[in-house]
Design a protein around this motif. Sequence first.
Motif, PDB file in Angstrom:
ATOM      1  N   VAL A 102       0.840  -1.208   0.000  1.00  0.00           N
ATOM      2  CA  VAL A 102       0.000   0.000   0.000  1.00  0.00           C
ATOM      3  C   VAL A 102       0.871   1.253   0.000  1.00  0.00           C
ATOM      4  CG1 VAL A 102      -2.087  -1.029   0.960  1.00  0.00           C
ATOM      5  CG2 VAL A 102      -0.370  -0.156   2.519  1.00  0.00           C
ATOM      6  N   GLY A 104      -0.548   4.565  -1.028  1.00  0.00           N
ATOM      7  CA  GLY A 104      -1.457   5.644  -1.428  1.00  0.00           C
ATOM      8  C   GLY A 104      -1.451   6.807  -0.448  1.00  0.00           C
ATOM      9  N   GLY A 105      -0.721   6.663   0.661  1.00  0.00           N
ATOM     10  CA  GLY A 105      -0.736   7.709   1.696  1.00  0.00           C
ATOM     11  C   GLY A 105      -0.051   8.971   1.219  1.00  0.00           C
ATOM     12  N   GLN A 106      -0.354  10.075   1.887  1.00  0.00           N
ATOM     13  CA  GLN A 106       0.191  11.363   1.452  1.00  0.00           C
ATOM     14  C   GLN A 106       1.528  11.693   2.106  1.00  0.00           C
ATOM     15  OE1 GLN A 106      -3.644  13.289   2.242  1.00  0.00           O
ATOM     16  NE2 GLN A 106      -3.598  14.014   0.136  1.00  0.00           N
ATOM     17  N   GLY A 107       1.927  10.846   3.084  1.00  0.00           N
ATOM     18  CA  GLY A 107       3.243  11.029   3.713  1.00  0.00           C
ATOM     19  C   GLY A 107       3.452  12.434   4.245  1.00  0.00           C
ATOM     20  N   SER A 108       2.396  13.010   4.867  1.00  0.00           N
ATOM     21  CA  SER A 108       2.499  14.423   5.240  1.00  0.00           C
ATOM     22  C   SER A 108       3.552  14.662   6.324  1.00  0.00           C
ATOM     23  CB  SER A 108       1.136  14.957   5.676  1.00  0.00           C
ATOM     24  OG  SER A 108       0.465  13.991   6.437  1.00  0.00           O
ATOM     25  N   ARG A 109       3.735  13.700   7.246  1.00  0.00           N
ATOM     26  CA  ARG A 109       4.703  13.925   8.324  1.00  0.00           C
ATOM     27  C   ARG A 109       6.139  13.973   7.800  1.00  0.00           C
ATOM     28  NH1 ARG A 109       2.962   9.071  12.012  1.00  0.00           N
ATOM     29  NH2 ARG A 109       2.083   8.422  10.017  1.00  0.00           N
ATOM     30  N   LYS A 116       5.892   8.650  -1.194  1.00  0.00           N
ATOM     31  CA  LYS A 116       6.904   8.220  -0.224  1.00  0.00           C
ATOM     32  C   LYS A 116       7.776   7.073  -0.754  1.00  0.00           C
ATOM     33  CE  LYS A 116       5.848   8.153   4.449  1.00  0.00           C
ATOM     34  NZ  LYS A 116       5.416   7.444   5.691  1.00  0.00           N
ATOM     35  N   GLN A 184      -6.716   3.637  -5.054  1.00  0.00           N
ATOM     36  CA  GLN A 184      -7.762   3.655  -4.031  1.00  0.00           C
ATOM     37  C   GLN A 184      -8.678   4.856  -4.226  1.00  0.00           C
ATOM     38  OE1 GLN A 184      -4.652   4.906  -0.702  1.00  0.00           O
ATOM     39  NE2 GLN A 184      -6.714   4.972   0.126  1.00  0.00           N
ATOM     40  N   GLY A 211      -7.882   5.835   3.244  1.00  0.00           N
ATOM     41  CA  GLY A 211      -7.230   4.988   4.246  1.00  0.00           C
ATOM     42  C   GLY A 211      -6.763   3.666   3.634  1.00  0.00           C
ATOM     43  N   VAL A 241       4.608   0.757   2.405  1.00  0.00           N
ATOM     44  CA  VAL A 241       5.753   1.220   1.614  1.00  0.00           C
ATOM     45  C   VAL A 241       6.852   1.852   2.469  1.00  0.00           C
ATOM     46  CG1 VAL A 241       4.969   3.589   1.113  1.00  0.00           C
ATOM     47  CG2 VAL A 241       6.257   2.312  -0.609  1.00  0.00           C
ATOM     48  N   LYS A 395       8.633   7.585   8.905  1.00  0.00           N
ATOM     49  CA  LYS A 395       7.391   8.363   9.076  1.00  0.00           C
ATOM     50  C   LYS A 395       7.651   9.860   9.130  1.00  0.00           C
ATOM     51  CE  LYS A 395       4.518   4.796   9.999  1.00  0.00           C
ATOM     52  NZ  LYS A 395       3.493   4.416   9.010  1.00  0.00           N
TER      53      LYS A 395
END
Length: 463
Positions: A102, A104-109, A116, A184, A211, A241, A395
Motif C-alpha cells: 500500500v 497511497g498515503g500522502q506522507g504528510s509527516r 513516499k 484507491q 485509508g 511502503v 514516518k
Amino acid sequence: MRDKLLLQLSTFSQEHLLAFWDNLSDVQQANLTAQIQEIDFPEMEAMFEQSRAQENLKKLAQRAMPPLAVRLDSNDPPYTSEQAYPLGEQALAEGKVGVALVAGGQGSRLGFDHPKGMYPIGPISNASLFEILFSKIQATGMSSGTAIPIYLMTSPATHEETVDYLKTNRWFGLAEEDVVVFCQGTLPAVDATTGKLLLSDHDSLFLSPDGHGGMLAALDRSGALGDMQQRGVEHLFYFQVDNPIATVCDTHMIGCHILANSEYTLQVISKQDPEERVGNVVQIDGVTRIIEYSDLPADIAKVRNSDGSLKFWAGSIAVHVLDVEFLSRMAKLHNALPIHCARKKVPFVDLAGDPIDPTEPNAIKYERFIFDLLPHAKCSLSVEVDPAVAFAPLKNASGATADTVEHVHHQMMELHRSMLRKAGVQVEDGCRVEISPLFAMTVDQLREKITPDTSIVEETYFR
Ligand code: UTP
C-alpha cells in the motif's frame, strides 16, 4: 445542470458547494459536477452521525486478553519453524502467494515532495523504498522459482507519479505483467461542527485518500481480486511502503498462517513500553482485533504479568497475510469496514471565497483501516518477530524523536552488520554497510557469496 445539482444538494444541506458556480468556466463546472456526483451523500450523513458516537473502545478494552500467537521465545509454540518453513516454501513455489503493497498515503509527516515510495532510503546506495522492496520481491521469486505478482495500491495523490517512476525504472526488475497497480478511492472532509463538505477551491471538494482500508473496495473494483483468483494466488502478503526492512513474503509467517488455517495473520513485535505507538493486538470475547495506542487506556496498557512482561505485549507492525478467499467474501459485504474519524486541520475556501488556513483542528477526515477486517476472520493468528530485523518505518522528517531517515539508516546498517557477522565476516563497529536484497536476503545466502574471514573496514555496498 446547476438546478438539478442544487436540488440534490439541498436535500442534504450541502448547497454551499455551488457557491461559486456562476463564476466557473465550463471545464471547472464539469469537474465540480463530476466530484459531487461521486459522493454518496446519505453515507456521508451516516458517517458524520457515527463520528459523534464512536464505539466505546475504552470500555471494551476492559475485557481484553492477549492474542493467540507464535512467540519468539516460547518453549512450546503452537507451530514450530520446522513445521512452518516447508509449508511457506511450498506455497511460494506453487505460486500461491501474492504481495499487496500500500502506497497511497500522502506522507504528510515526512514532508517529501513525491510519493513516499520514491524516497531514497538506502544509506549508501540511495536506493528508493520502491527499489528496495521490489528487489525483495524479485529475490524471493528467484529463490522460490516462481514470479510473485505485486498488487500496488496508489491514490489519486500518488498514482501518476508512481506509475511514471516505476515505468522509467522498468519496474525494478519485475515483469510488467506481474505489477498490478490499482488506485484507491477518496473521501471528502467535512466541517467538524456542521458536517458540511469543505471546498479546497472554488471548483473543487477537499478530498483525501480513504485509508489503507480503502484497499478492500479498490481491489474489488479494479479487478485485482479477480486477477489473483485467476492466477491461483491464495495468500496475500500485505505490507506498507515505508518499511524498508520488511520481511517480504516471510516464509515462516506464511507457513504458520497455513498451519493455523488462519484467514488473517499479523506480524507483531513485543512491546517494551506500554505507550509504544503501535496498534495493540488483543482478543475481546474470543474475537481478535486491534486497539490503537490512543484508544488503549493507560491503566490497561500498563498491566504486567508476574515475570514483569507486559500483558498486552503484541504490537502490530502492519505486516499481514490475508487469504484471498476471505478478501473476496469481505468485498461482497456491505460496510465490512467501519469508518474512522479524525479531527484535523484542513485548509478550505470559505463562503466569501477566501482561503482559510486554520490553526486548530476544524474538520473531520474519514478513513478505513484494513485491520478492521480482523473480527470477521474465522481464524486469525499473530506471529512475533524481532523488530531489529523487521521494522524500521520511515514516518517523520529529520529532527523528530523517532522514525526519521537517520533512525532508519542506523537500523538498516545495524541489521546488515549483524547479518554479515553471522555469516562469519568481520565488520568494524560503526562501519557503514548496506546489502542489496538482490545480493542476499538471508545469512545463508550471504555465506554462499562471501568468504568467511573477510574483514570489512570501510563503507561497503554489497550488490
Ligand atoms: P500512514 O498512516 O503512516 O500514512 O500510512 P502516510 O500517508 O504514509 O503518512 P502521514 O500520516 O500522512 O504522515 C501507512 C501506510 O499506509 C499507506 C501509506 O502509503 C503507508 O504505506 N496508506 C495510508 C495508503 O495506502 N492509503 C491511505 O489512504 C493511507
